[in-house]
Design a protein around this motif. Structure first.
Motif, PDB file in Angstrom:
ATOM      1  N   LYS A 248      52.294   6.150  52.096  1.00  0.00           N
ATOM      2  CA  LYS A 248      53.120   7.158  51.430  1.00  0.00           C
ATOM      3  C   LYS A 248      53.018   8.467  52.192  1.00  0.00           C
ATOM      4  CE  LYS A 248      50.663   6.655  47.441  1.00  0.00           C
ATOM      5  NZ  LYS A 248      50.147   6.936  46.121  1.00  0.00           N
ATOM      6  N   ASP A 249      54.054   9.275  52.094  1.00  0.00           N
ATOM      7  CA  ASP A 249      54.038  10.572  52.773  1.00  0.00           C
ATOM      8  C   ASP A 249      52.960  11.462  52.165  1.00  0.00           C
ATOM      9  OD1 ASP A 249      56.074   9.896  54.431  1.00  0.00           O
ATOM     10  OD2 ASP A 249      57.652  10.815  53.205  1.00  0.00           O
ATOM     11  N   VAL A 250      52.390  12.302  53.010  1.00  0.00           N
ATOM     12  CA  VAL A 250      51.420  13.270  52.486  1.00  0.00           C
ATOM     13  C   VAL A 250      52.207  14.340  51.738  1.00  0.00           C
ATOM     14  CG1 VAL A 250      49.683  14.983  53.086  1.00  0.00           C
ATOM     15  CG2 VAL A 250      49.828  12.847  54.392  1.00  0.00           C
ATOM     16  N   PRO A 251      51.932  14.499  50.444  1.00  0.00           N
ATOM     17  CA  PRO A 251      52.701  15.483  49.670  1.00  0.00           C
ATOM     18  C   PRO A 251      52.234  16.900  49.978  1.00  0.00           C
ATOM     19  CG  PRO A 251      50.969  14.538  48.319  1.00  0.00           C
ATOM     20  CD  PRO A 251      50.886  13.853  49.656  1.00  0.00           C
ATOM     21  N   LYS A 252      52.980  17.857  49.468  1.00  0.00           N
ATOM     22  CA  LYS A 252      52.589  19.256  49.640  1.00  0.00           C
ATOM     23  C   LYS A 252      51.268  19.490  48.920  1.00  0.00           C
ATOM     24  CE  LYS A 252      54.581  23.750  49.613  1.00  0.00           C
ATOM     25  NZ  LYS A 252      55.450  24.757  49.216  1.00  0.00           N
ATOM     26  N   LEU A 253      50.359  20.178  49.599  1.00  0.00           N
ATOM     27  CA  LEU A 253      49.062  20.442  48.973  1.00  0.00           C
ATOM     28  C   LEU A 253      49.173  21.570  47.958  1.00  0.00           C
ATOM     29  CD1 LEU A 253      48.139  18.743  51.406  1.00  0.00           C
ATOM     30  CD2 LEU A 253      46.123  20.190  51.535  1.00  0.00           C
ATOM     31  N   ARG A 254      48.335  21.484  46.942  1.00  0.00           N
ATOM     32  CA  ARG A 254      48.380  22.547  45.942  1.00  0.00           C
ATOM     33  C   ARG A 254      47.480  23.704  46.384  1.00  0.00           C
ATOM     34  NH1 ARG A 254      45.372  19.412  41.329  1.00  0.00           N
ATOM     35  NH2 ARG A 254      43.199  19.573  42.014  1.00  0.00           N
ATOM     36  N   LYS A 255      47.751  24.873  45.847  1.00  0.00           N
ATOM     37  CA  LYS A 255      46.914  26.042  46.145  1.00  0.00           C
ATOM     38  C   LYS A 255      45.580  25.871  45.449  1.00  0.00           C
ATOM     39  CE  LYS A 255      49.700  29.980  47.422  1.00  0.00           C
ATOM     40  NZ  LYS A 255      50.947  29.358  47.796  1.00  0.00           N
ATOM     41  N   ALA A 256      44.504  26.045  46.209  1.00  0.00           N
ATOM     42  CA  ALA A 256      43.162  25.868  45.653  1.00  0.00           C
ATOM     43  C   ALA A 256      42.386  27.179  45.788  1.00  0.00           C
ATOM     44  CB  ALA A 256      42.440  24.754  46.401  1.00  0.00           C
ATOM     45  N   THR A 257      41.333  27.288  45.012  1.00  0.00           N
ATOM     46  CA  THR A 257      40.474  28.480  45.085  1.00  0.00           C
ATOM     47  C   THR A 257      39.401  28.235  46.133  1.00  0.00           C
ATOM     48  OG1 THR A 257      40.792  28.702  42.711  1.00  0.00           O
ATOM     49  CG2 THR A 257      39.040  30.021  43.684  1.00  0.00           C
ATOM     50  N   PRO A 258      39.214  29.175  47.075  1.00  0.00           N
ATOM     51  CA  PRO A 258      38.195  28.938  48.099  1.00  0.00           C
ATOM     52  C   PRO A 258      36.797  28.839  47.497  1.00  0.00           C
ATOM     53  CG  PRO A 258      39.241  31.111  48.382  1.00  0.00           C
ATOM     54  CD  PRO A 258      39.926  30.441  47.247  1.00  0.00           C
ATOM     55  N   TRP A 259      35.991  27.989  48.099  1.00  0.00           N
ATOM     56  CA  TRP A 259      34.595  27.873  47.662  1.00  0.00           C
ATOM     57  C   TRP A 259      33.900  29.209  47.904  1.00  0.00           C
ATOM     58  CZ3 TRP A 259      29.999  26.079  50.949  1.00  0.00           C
ATOM     59  CH2 TRP A 259      28.845  26.006  50.169  1.00  0.00           C
ATOM     60  N   ASP A 260      33.115  29.672  46.918  1.00  0.00           N
ATOM     61  CA  ASP A 260      32.446  30.974  47.020  1.00  0.00           C
ATOM     62  C   ASP A 260      31.079  30.881  47.706  1.00  0.00           C
ATOM     63  OD1 ASP A 260      30.885  29.722  45.131  1.00  0.00           O
ATOM     64  OD2 ASP A 260      31.392  31.087  43.481  1.00  0.00           O
ATOM     65  N   GLY A 261      30.733  29.675  48.193  1.00  0.00           N
ATOM     66  CA  GLY A 261      29.464  29.521  48.890  1.00  0.00           C
ATOM     67  C   GLY A 261      28.273  29.337  47.966  1.00  0.00           C
ATOM     68  N   LYS A 262      28.541  29.286  46.670  1.00  0.00           N
ATOM     69  CA  LYS A 262      27.428  29.194  45.713  1.00  0.00           C
ATOM     70  C   LYS A 262      27.303  27.788  45.148  1.00  0.00           C
ATOM     71  CE  LYS A 262      28.062  33.970  44.260  1.00  0.00           C
ATOM     72  NZ  LYS A 262      28.708  34.818  43.251  1.00  0.00           N
ATOM     73  N   ASP A 263      26.152  27.567  44.453  1.00  0.00           N
ATOM     74  CA  ASP A 263      25.992  26.322  43.700  1.00  0.00           C
ATOM     75  C   ASP A 263      27.040  26.291  42.597  1.00  0.00           C
ATOM     76  OD1 ASP A 263      23.777  25.299  45.052  1.00  0.00           O
ATOM     77  OD2 ASP A 263      22.391  26.530  43.896  1.00  0.00           O
ATOM     78  N   GLY A 264      27.368  25.086  42.150  1.00  0.00           N
ATOM     79  CA  GLY A 264      28.365  24.959  41.084  1.00  0.00           C
ATOM     80  C   GLY A 264      27.794  25.334  39.729  1.00  0.00           C
ATOM     81  N   GLN A 265      28.674  25.672  38.809  1.00  0.00           N
ATOM     82  CA  GLN A 265      28.278  25.932  37.416  1.00  0.00           C
ATOM     83  C   GLN A 265      28.681  24.736  36.576  1.00  0.00           C
ATOM     84  OE1 GLN A 265      26.739  28.822  36.230  1.00  0.00           O
ATOM     85  NE2 GLN A 265      26.512  29.265  38.409  1.00  0.00           N
ATOM     86  N   MET A 266      27.752  24.284  35.744  1.00  0.00           N
ATOM     87  CA  MET A 266      28.134  23.213  34.811  1.00  0.00           C
ATOM     88  C   MET A 266      29.228  23.751  33.905  1.00  0.00           C
ATOM     89  SD  MET A 266      26.470  20.417  35.283  1.00  0.00           S
ATOM     90  CE  MET A 266      26.477  19.502  33.759  1.00  0.00           C
ATOM     91  N   PRO A 267      30.207  22.894  33.540  1.00  0.00           N
ATOM     92  CA  PRO A 267      31.238  23.374  32.621  1.00  0.00           C
ATOM     93  C   PRO A 267      30.596  23.803  31.296  1.00  0.00           C
ATOM     94  CG  PRO A 267      31.520  21.026  33.130  1.00  0.00           C
ATOM     95  CD  PRO A 267      30.392  21.532  33.971  1.00  0.00           C
ATOM     96  N   GLU A 268      31.230  24.748  30.630  1.00  0.00           N
ATOM     97  CA  GLU A 268      30.719  25.229  29.337  1.00  0.00           C
ATOM     98  C   GLU A 268      30.598  24.063  28.354  1.00  0.00           C
ATOM     99  OE1 GLU A 268      30.120  28.557  28.038  1.00  0.00           O
ATOM    100  OE2 GLU A 268      29.891  28.925  30.191  1.00  0.00           O
ATOM    101  N   GLU A 269      29.468  24.035  27.629  1.00  0.00           N
ATOM    102  CA  GLU A 269      29.290  22.997  26.604  1.00  0.00           C
ATOM    103  C   GLU A 269      30.237  23.287  25.445  1.00  0.00           C
ATOM    104  OE1 GLU A 269      27.295  20.312  26.384  1.00  0.00           O
ATOM    105  OE2 GLU A 269      26.538  20.582  28.420  1.00  0.00           O
ATOM    106  N   GLU A 270      30.706  22.236  24.792  1.00  0.00           N
ATOM    107  CA  GLU A 270      31.512  22.422  23.576  1.00  0.00           C
ATOM    108  C   GLU A 270      30.632  23.065  22.510  1.00  0.00           C
ATOM    109  OE1 GLU A 270      34.670  21.618  22.735  1.00  0.00           O
ATOM    110  OE2 GLU A 270      35.248  20.900  24.716  1.00  0.00           O
ATOM    111  N   ASP A 271      31.233  23.859  21.667  1.00  0.00           N
ATOM    112  CA  ASP A 271      30.499  24.482  20.564  1.00  0.00           C
ATOM    113  C   ASP A 271      30.584  23.569  19.348  1.00  0.00           C
ATOM    114  OD1 ASP A 271      29.387  26.021  18.692  1.00  0.00           O
ATOM    115  OD2 ASP A 271      30.845  27.673  18.781  1.00  0.00           O
TER     116      ASP A 271
END
Length: 295
Positions: A248-271
């Motif tokens: 398949k053709d390579v589709p247009k890439l979406r705009k992404a946020t550049p990596w900030d060079g830091k460790d990742g943050q776990m997603p917020e826990e549900e309340d």
């Protein structure tokens, strides 16, 4: 002037004392400058060879010529004793000139200059695939591009990701004369690209060699170590792996946020403080009856 240049057909880059510093010393380009005398037979023979080399090296190395009989100050400055003498001025800061010690044919000059370029060339940037423009520059406009899909930052942390990027930078430097494109993303960030090049789902990190113009992709099946990827790149160069056809053709890439060079943050826990929708009958009650629950 005594019409000297009429005797010198095909002399690109004629240099004079008044423009030499600005053109050569102040430029970021690599230069090869021939010091000649109009009466010199070897110089006349070299002129068309140098002109041909200048055409082959266009955009990479500049070639110039100084009539040492007219601009003796320049010849003296660079210790020119005989003709023709070619001096090499490296790319970037030019503290001094070196003697050119290659052959006198166009092919010799080109080979010598390209060997110098290879040693001093900047390694390619390993670019994060943040948008379609970067993909176009690294993959659509170059013969081959190497795309790495790294694990999610939560799986590696910053240190792990930087180790992978260091491996890629070292290999980019090793193969810089190939003029390949180098790019990376991480698991799921450019999922449509992953689908098109048939990676993903599991097995990160991974690297592929992509040739958009030939609609072909080569998958690296080994580990993500420098040695293992190096072996893969040797296969790519030698054509020893049959590429897969992009289905398949390579589709247009979406705009992404550049990596900030830091460790990742776990997603917020549900309340879970709001228990309105919890069925209390499902919660075991302690000390009811004998305290033994039935199996």
């Amino acid at each position: 002037s005594s019409g000297i240049n009429a005797e010198w057909p095909l002399r690109p880059g004629e240099l004079t004392s008044s423009i030499f510093d600005k053109e050569v010393l102040d430029s970021k380009d690599m230069w090869l400058v021939e010091f000649y005398a109009p009466w010199c037979g070897h110089c006349k023979k070299l002129a068309p060879e140098r002109a041909s080399a200048a055409t082959s090296l266009k955009g990479k190395v500049k070639l110039g010529a100084v009539d040492a009989t007219q601009f003796g100050d320049l010849a003296q400055r660079y210790g020119v004793k005989g003709y023709p003498t070619i001096k090499y001025f490296p790319a970037g800061a030019k503290l001094d000139a070196e003697e050119y010690d290659g052959g006198r044919t166009a092919g010799d000059i080109v080979s010598w200059a390209e060997a110098k370029l290879e040693v001093f060339a900047e390694p390619p940037e390993i670019r994060e695939l943040l948008n379609d423009e970067i993909f176009a520059e690294e993959c659509r406009e170059k013969g081959i591009c190497l795309i790495s899909i790294l694990p999610d930052i939560l799986d590696t942390g910053a240190e792990g990701r930087n180790n992978y990027l260091t491996t890629l930078k070292e290999l980019g430097d090793k193969y810089k004369k190939r003029k390949w494109g180098w790019a990376w993303s991480f698991a799921g960030e450019q999922d449509k690209l992953e689908a098109a090049i048939e990676v993903g789902g599991a097995g990160y990190p991974t690297i592929v060699a992509l040739n958009i113009k030939k609609n072909a992709v080569l998958h690296h099946r080994g580990g993500f170590s420098k040695d293992s990827i190096n072996e893969f790149l040797q296969y790519v160069i030698a054509g020893r792996i049959a590429p897969a056809v992009l289905r398949k053709d390579v589709p247009k890439l979406r705009k992404a946020t550049p990596w900030d060079g830091k460790d990742g943050q776990m997603p917020e826990e549900e309340d879970y403080s709001d228990l309105d929708d919890v069925d209390l009958d499902d919660i075991p009650v302690e000390n009811e009856g004998s305290g033994h629950s039935e199996l």
